[in-house]
Motif scaffolding. Structure first.
Motif, PDB file in Angstrom:
ATOM      1  N   TYR A 156      -8.189  17.411  19.899  1.00 57.21           N
ATOM      2  CA  TYR A 156      -7.904  18.775  19.422  1.00 57.21           C
ATOM      3  C   TYR A 156      -8.953  19.219  18.417  1.00 57.21           C
ATOM      4  N   GLY A 157      -9.783  18.243  17.969  1.00 59.36           N
ATOM      5  CA  GLY A 157     -10.842  18.605  17.032  1.00 59.36           C
ATOM      6  C   GLY A 157     -10.679  18.023  15.640  1.00 59.36           C
ATOM      7  N   PHE A 158      -9.599  17.337  15.360  1.00 57.15           N
ATOM      8  CA  PHE A 158      -9.421  16.711  14.036  1.00 57.15           C
ATOM      9  C   PHE A 158     -10.483  15.611  13.897  1.00 57.15           C
ATOM     10  N   LYS A 159     -11.182  15.655  12.737  1.00 56.31           N
ATOM     11  CA  LYS A 159     -12.359  14.792  12.607  1.00 56.31           C
ATOM     12  C   LYS A 159     -12.069  13.411  12.028  1.00 56.31           C
ATOM     13  N   LYS A 160     -10.994  13.271  11.244  1.00 59.32           N
ATOM     14  CA  LYS A 160     -10.758  11.987  10.561  1.00 59.32           C
ATOM     15  C   LYS A 160      -9.337  11.509  10.837  1.00 59.32           C
ATOM     16  N   VAL A 161      -9.157  10.935  12.031  1.00 58.83           N
ATOM     17  CA  VAL A 161      -7.827  10.537  12.485  1.00 58.83           C
ATOM     18  C   VAL A 161      -7.737   9.016  12.551  1.00 58.83           C
ATOM     19  N   LEU A 162      -6.651   8.490  12.013  1.00 58.95           N
ATOM     20  CA  LEU A 162      -6.347   7.067  12.182  1.00 58.95           C
ATOM     21  C   LEU A 162      -4.988   6.944  12.850  1.00 58.95           C
ATOM     22  N   SER A 163      -4.867   6.060  13.829  1.00 56.34           N
ATOM     23  CA  SER A 163      -3.518   5.783  14.331  1.00 56.34           C
ATOM     24  C   SER A 163      -2.796   5.074  13.191  1.00 56.34           C
ATOM     25  N   LEU A 164      -1.476   5.233  13.120  1.00 56.90           N
ATOM     26  CA  LEU A 164      -0.727   4.543  12.073  1.00 56.90           C
ATOM     27  C   LEU A 164      -0.932   3.042  12.201  1.00 56.90           C
ATOM     28  N   GLU A 165      -1.048   2.560  13.432  1.00 61.28           N
ATOM     29  CA  GLU A 165      -1.262   1.124  13.680  1.00 61.28           C
ATOM     30  C   GLU A 165      -2.558   0.655  13.017  1.00 61.28           C
ATOM     31  N   GLU A 166      -3.615   1.456  13.214  1.00 57.69           N
ATOM     32  CA  GLU A 166      -4.914   1.075  12.617  1.00 57.69           C
ATOM     33  C   GLU A 166      -4.839   1.174  11.097  1.00 57.69           C
ATOM     34  N   PHE A 167      -4.227   2.246  10.604  1.00 50.99           N
ATOM     35  CA  PHE A 167      -4.086   2.427   9.147  1.00 50.99           C
ATOM     36  C   PHE A 167      -3.363   1.206   8.561  1.00 50.99           C
ATOM     37  N   ALA A 168      -2.277   0.780   9.210  1.00 55.47           N
ATOM     38  CA  ALA A 168      -1.486  -0.350   8.687  1.00 55.47           C
ATOM     39  C   ALA A 168      -2.291  -1.645   8.702  1.00 55.47           C
ATOM     40  N   SER A 169      -3.216  -1.745   9.673  1.00 60.43           N
ATOM     41  CA  SER A 169      -3.988  -3.002   9.788  1.00 60.43           C
ATOM     42  C   SER A 169      -4.923  -3.192   8.602  1.00 60.43           C
ATOM     43  N   TYR A 170      -5.128  -2.140   7.815  1.00 57.70           N
ATOM     44  CA  TYR A 170      -6.020  -2.264   6.642  1.00 57.70           C
ATOM     45  C   TYR A 170      -5.268  -2.851   5.454  1.00 57.70           C
ATOM     46  N   PHE A 171      -3.964  -2.984   5.565  1.00 55.33           N
ATOM     47  CA  PHE A 171      -3.167  -3.486   4.438  1.00 55.33           C
ATOM     48  C   PHE A 171      -2.434  -4.756   4.879  1.00 55.33           C
ATOM     49  N   GLU A 172      -2.958  -5.908   4.454  1.00 53.98           N
ATOM     50  CA  GLU A 172      -2.343  -7.163   4.892  1.00 53.98           C
ATOM     51  C   GLU A 172      -0.881  -7.219   4.426  1.00 53.98           C
ATOM     52  N   ASN A 173      -0.016  -7.674   5.328  1.00 52.90           N
ATOM     53  CA  ASN A 173       1.417  -7.863   5.008  1.00 52.90           C
ATOM     54  C   ASN A 173       2.169  -6.564   4.743  1.00 52.90           C
ATOM     55  N   ILE A 174       1.573  -5.429   5.089  1.00 51.90           N
ATOM     56  CA  ILE A 174       2.328  -4.179   4.879  1.00 51.90           C
ATOM     57  C   ILE A 174       3.610  -4.189   5.703  1.00 51.90           C
ATOM     58  N   ASP A 175       3.524  -4.873   6.860  1.00 50.78           N
ATOM     59  CA  ASP A 175       4.719  -5.031   7.700  1.00 50.78           C
ATOM     60  C   ASP A 175       5.120  -6.504   7.638  1.00 50.78           C
ATOM     61  N   PRO A 176       6.146  -6.840   6.838  1.00 54.34           N
ATOM     62  CA  PRO A 176       6.474  -8.244   6.574  1.00 54.34           C
ATOM     63  C   PRO A 176       6.921  -9.027   7.810  1.00 54.34           C
TER      64      PRO A 176
END
Ligand code: G3P
Ligand code: MG
Length: 355
Positions: free
Chosen positions: A120-140
């Motif tokens: 759609y043209g959004f330039k800075k998109v992260l899937s929530l899955e990818e975003f979460a992968s940047y934070f170790e143990n965010i999902d216990p």
């Protein structure tokens, strides 16, 4: 109109009707065509395969770009469907581009939500899955999820962030399609919404939260209706409201919102200009004549019928018994203008009435 039914004697009528088809529970169950949908759709094309009745798909589903969905539908239904004929729950998200084009946003749901938003043209998109992968143990409990990419033993360090999510604020969150991992998504969305978009921060910026639809239940491949995005929203809302000082704020798109039907009318009018046998109406002004009738063929009374009713003239609702609604008569709270057994019966009724 040149549909396979006899064209109207009075050519002045042209195509002053259009059709919006719901998908899940009307055209498909999962990936399987139902209700005679392929042959019903074929009747909307002329002898040389050109579209002769303006129609589109108006679905609260999504998760892939409209171009990809159109290709999938063309293959499953064996008719040529253009991307412009596919309106998904998240299609109107493109209207938010001005606001968030260059802002960091996260997107979640089945399929490829980040690709949907980038297209759609959004330039800075992260899937929530990818975003979460940047934070170790965010999902216990991620280590116990069979579908996580790496086994516990050699779990790789979080992927290298494309954006510095420790300093760059998430400015909005989009639920593009039915979430796959409710637990992870509820946890991460709570983290993002409570921290003003920057985990650990105590900013009072409230990242807007957009849902592509709000269906409590819908008809998928299983014989009985399944929990939809609206059920996820209720789960998120009840957890968020119990774990933060404020109440969850969000915007839901999709049917039964009236603007969705208004938008569908505009698209059908554009399709009519290129599809009708005698597109010249109103003394030669192309396709400017308002539609006499727009048919919404759906399976969910509280979404498809309610939406057509709220949209008012020229919408006419047809309820099928192949999806969420299975009753013998009509729905009590949202009675349709017509109830039929299948989409094929609906198209038959329309062509007899219009052509
Ligand atoms: O996820 C799809 C579901 O919410 C409903 O889809 O095609 O019946 O509007 P549809
Ligand atoms: Mg449906």
């Amino acid at each position: 109109c040149q549909a396979s039914a006899k064209p109207q004697s009075n050519h002045k009528q042209g195509c002053n009707f259009g059709i919006a088809f719901d998908i899940d529970g009307v055209i498909l169950r999962g990936r399987v065509p139902i209700g005679g949908s392929p042959q019903a759709l074929r009747r909307l094309y002329g002898d040389s395969g050109e579209l002769s009745v303006p129609y589109l798909f108006l679905t609260n589903g999504g998760g892939v770009p409209e171009t990809k969905r159109a290709k999938e539908l063309s293959e499953l239904l064996e008719v040529n469907i253009m991307a412009s004929q596919v309106v998904q729950g998240h299609s109107p998200f493109r209207n938010l581009l001005k606001k968030f084009e260059n802002e960091l946003i996260i997107a979640t749901g089945k399929g490829d939500p980040a690709l949907v938003m980038s297209e759609y043209g959004f330039k800075k998109v992260l899937s929530l899955e990818e975003f979460a992968s940047y934070f170790e143990n965010i999902d216990p409990v991620s280590q116990y999820k069979k579908w996580t990419s790496m086994p516990l033993s050699n779990k790789k360090a979080p992927s290298v962030p494309i954006y510095d999510v420790s300093s760059e604020r998430v400015m909005a969150a989009f639920v593009v399609s039915d979430p796959v991992d409710w637990g992870r998504d509820i946890q991460v969305l709570c983290d993002v919404l409570r921290s003003g978009g920057l985990l650990g921060d105590a900013n009072n910026y409230q990242p807007p939260l957009y849902f592509a639809a709000d269906d409590l239940e819908y008809q998928a491949a299983f014989p009985y209706k399944r929990l939809g995005m609206g059920a996820f929203r209720i789960a998120l809302e009840s957890v968020f409201n119990r774990t933060s000082a404020k109440s969850l704020e969000y915007v839901t798109y999709g049917k039964p919102n009236p603007f969705v039907f208004k938008n569908a009318e505009i698209i059908l009018s554009q399709l009519r200009s290129s599809s009708c046998q005698n597109p010249y109406e109103n003394n030669g002004v192309l396709g400017s004549q308002p539609f006499k009738t727009l048919y919404m063929i759906g399976d969910n009374p509280s979404v498809d019928v309610k939406g057509a009713q709220q949209a008012g003239h020229p919408w006419f609702s047809i309820l099928t018994r192949t999806g969420v609604f299975r009753g013998k008569d009509n729905h009590t709270e949202f009675p349709a203008d017509l109830v039929v057994d299948s989409v094929e019966e609906a198209v038959d009724y329309i062509l007899k009435r219009e052509c």
